[in-house]
Design an enzyme around this catalytic site. Structure first.
Site, mmCIF file in Angstrom:
data_model
loop_
_atom_site.group_PDB
_atom_site.id
_atom_site.type_symbol
_atom_site.label_atom_id
_atom_site.label_comp_id
_atom_site.label_asym_id
_atom_site.label_seq_id
_atom_site.Cartn_x
_atom_site.Cartn_y
_atom_site.Cartn_z
ATOM 1 N N ARG A 176 0.631 -1.156 0.100
ATOM 2 C CA ARG A 176 -0.148 -0.077 0.036
ATOM 3 C C ARG A 176 0.788 1.346 0.049
ATOM 4 O O ARG A 176 0.893 2.201 -0.862
ATOM 5 C CB ARG A 176 -1.018 0.113 1.248
ATOM 6 C CG ARG A 176 -2.206 -0.591 0.920
ATOM 7 C CD ARG A 176 -2.655 -1.100 2.311
ATOM 8 N NE ARG A 176 -1.528 -2.092 2.662
ATOM 9 C CZ ARG A 176 -1.830 -3.468 2.289
ATOM 10 N NH1 ARG A 176 -2.858 -3.799 1.691
ATOM 11 N NH2 ARG A 176 -0.973 -4.390 2.548
ATOM 12 N N THR A 177 1.759 1.389 0.886
ATOM 13 C CA THR A 177 2.439 2.601 1.172
ATOM 14 C C THR A 177 3.121 3.029 0.035
ATOM 15 O O THR A 177 3.113 4.153 -0.754
ATOM 16 C CB THR A 177 3.191 2.624 2.343
ATOM 17 O OG1 THR A 177 2.591 2.089 3.462
ATOM 18 C CG2 THR A 177 3.881 4.001 2.837
ATOM 19 N N LYS A 195 25.526 -3.474 -0.726
ATOM 20 C CA LYS A 195 27.095 -3.343 -0.576
ATOM 21 C C LYS A 195 27.567 -2.686 0.805
ATOM 22 O O LYS A 195 28.913 -2.517 0.770
ATOM 23 C CB LYS A 195 27.460 -2.800 -1.916
ATOM 24 C CG LYS A 195 27.121 -3.160 -3.072
ATOM 25 C CD LYS A 195 27.394 -2.436 -4.310
ATOM 26 C CE LYS A 195 26.449 -2.670 -5.484
ATOM 27 N NZ LYS A 195 26.811 -1.591 -6.495
ATOM 28 N N ARG A 241 11.297 3.765 3.734
ATOM 29 C CA ARG A 241 10.738 2.957 4.614
ATOM 30 C C ARG A 241 12.143 2.278 4.992
ATOM 31 O O ARG A 241 12.678 1.878 4.289
ATOM 32 C CB ARG A 241 9.484 1.947 4.231
ATOM 33 C CG ARG A 241 9.225 0.643 5.080
ATOM 34 C CD ARG A 241 8.349 -0.083 4.863
ATOM 35 N NE ARG A 241 7.168 0.739 5.042
ATOM 36 C CZ ARG A 241 5.728 0.144 5.063
ATOM 37 N NH1 ARG A 241 5.593 -1.191 4.548
ATOM 38 N NH2 ARG A 241 4.947 0.910 5.070
HETATM 39 N N1 CP Z 1 -0.469 0.088 5.839
HETATM 40 C C1 CP Z 1 0.759 -0.244 5.233
HETATM 41 O O1 CP Z 1 1.772 0.309 5.569
HETATM 42 O O2 CP Z 1 0.785 -1.293 4.449
HETATM 43 P P1 CP Z 1 2.213 -1.805 3.469
HETATM 44 O O3 CP Z 1 2.972 -2.552 4.672
HETATM 45 O O4 CP Z 1 1.713 -2.606 2.640
HETATM 46 O O5 CP Z 1 2.812 -0.537 2.862
#
Ligand code: CP
Length: 305
Positions: free
Chosen positions: A51-52, A80, A101
């Site tokens: 999603r994100t 690396k 992320r």
């Molecule tokens: N809600 C959410 O962060 O989903 P993902 O891990 O799929 O990005």
């Protein structure tokens, strides 16, 4: 230049402005189709996501911009041994804004210290997930018509759940929110949430282990997954993973206008039989994530219509 690392980086006025812009994007999508033409978003995902990452990329595309990036640490030079700092210094030469992320808590903060472009934290370990929070707030606003005066039950892995930590922080600044924290004893919210958020701001909260017992009180039920990837011990995960499974029977005492949210992905914690219930908002919530990220990208890039 502004980054978004923690939900508290945004004032209530800034959050309300982003939500209002997202609502306008929903109402008049065509007006925004070219506003980021010539701009590039980099998505640097050192940890899995559906999603994100994809909603960020769809958001930038629907604003007329372009996207680049990677979806795993293994496909970048992190494999690396390149540091997060060096990675963003370089990617900042190629992109106008970065969504990152990372499994390590604090990695997006470190990135923001050296980045030449705005950094958005798209989830850091068990710490924060501020754009999920914006998604959740937009969903509550659209479903309930308000962001105050309700009882929210937050259920599942409250210890490692970054979406929970961020949502509690953000909602703590709105009036009349009562929290019921539903978790096994091993997965209760961290102490800092109790002392720094609930006690410091005199917010009503209760910790319980039974979902059924509190169901009739809830205006919102925010379900979360027990996250295998955060456990050190597989046996503990297996013992706790199915503690809460929401099904039709458990909803029999729920309010008619309950809103059921989940950041997704789900594993077993919501039965698919609940998906057709009009109170199930989680797929609408995933769509809201794209609109609110469109609004956030515009604001961090200083783009106006
Ligand atoms: N809600 C959410 O962060 O989903 P993902 O891990 O799929 O990005």
């Amino acid at each position: 230049m502004k980054h978004l690392i923690d939900p508290m980086d945004l004032s209530v006025e800034e959050i309300d402005d982003i939500l209002a812009l997202a609502q306008d994007i929903i109402a008049d999508h065509d007006k925004y189709r070219e506003v980021c033409k010539g701009k590039k978003l980099a998505t640097l995902f050192f940890e899995p996501s559906t999603r994100t990452r994809l909603s960020f990329e769809a958001a930038m595309m629907e604003l007329g911009g372009n996207v680049l990036g990677f979806s795993s640490a293994d496909s970048s030079s992190a494999a690396k041994g390149e540091s997060v700092g060096d990675t963003v210094r370089v990617v900042g030469c190629y992109a106008d804004i970065i969504a990152m992320r990372h499994p390590k808590e604090g990695a997006p903060m470190r990135a923001a210290m050296v980045s030449p472009v705005p950094i958005i934290n798209a989830g850091d370990g068990g710490h924060n997930h501020p754009t999920q929070t914006l998604t959740d707030l937009l969903t509550i606003q659209r479903e309930k018509g308000r962001l105050n005066d309700f009882t929210i039950g937050v259920c599942g892995d409250l210890k490692f759940g970054r979406t929970v930590h961020s949502l509690i922080k953000a909602l703590s600044r709105y009036e009349g929110i009562r929290f019921i924290l539903i978790s096994p004893n091993e997965l209760k919210v961290p102490d800092y949430i109790i002392t720094e958020i609930f006690e410091k701001h005199n917010i009503e909260y209760r910790e319980v282990t039974s979902m059924e017992e509190v169901m009739p009180e809830l205006d919102i039920l925010y379900m979360t997954r027990v996250q295998r990837e955060r456990f050190f011990n597989e046996a503990d995960y297996v013992r706790l993973k199915d503690t809460y499974i929401l099904d039709k029977n458990k909803l029999k005492d729920a309010k008619e206008d309950l809103s059921i949210l989940h950041p997704l992905p789900r594993v077993n914690e919501i039965s698919v039989s609940v998906d057709d219930d009009p109170r199930a908002c989680y797929f609408r919530q995933a769509l809201n994530g794209k609109y609110v990220r469109m609004a956030l990208i515009m604001r961090l890039l200083g783009v106006n219509v």
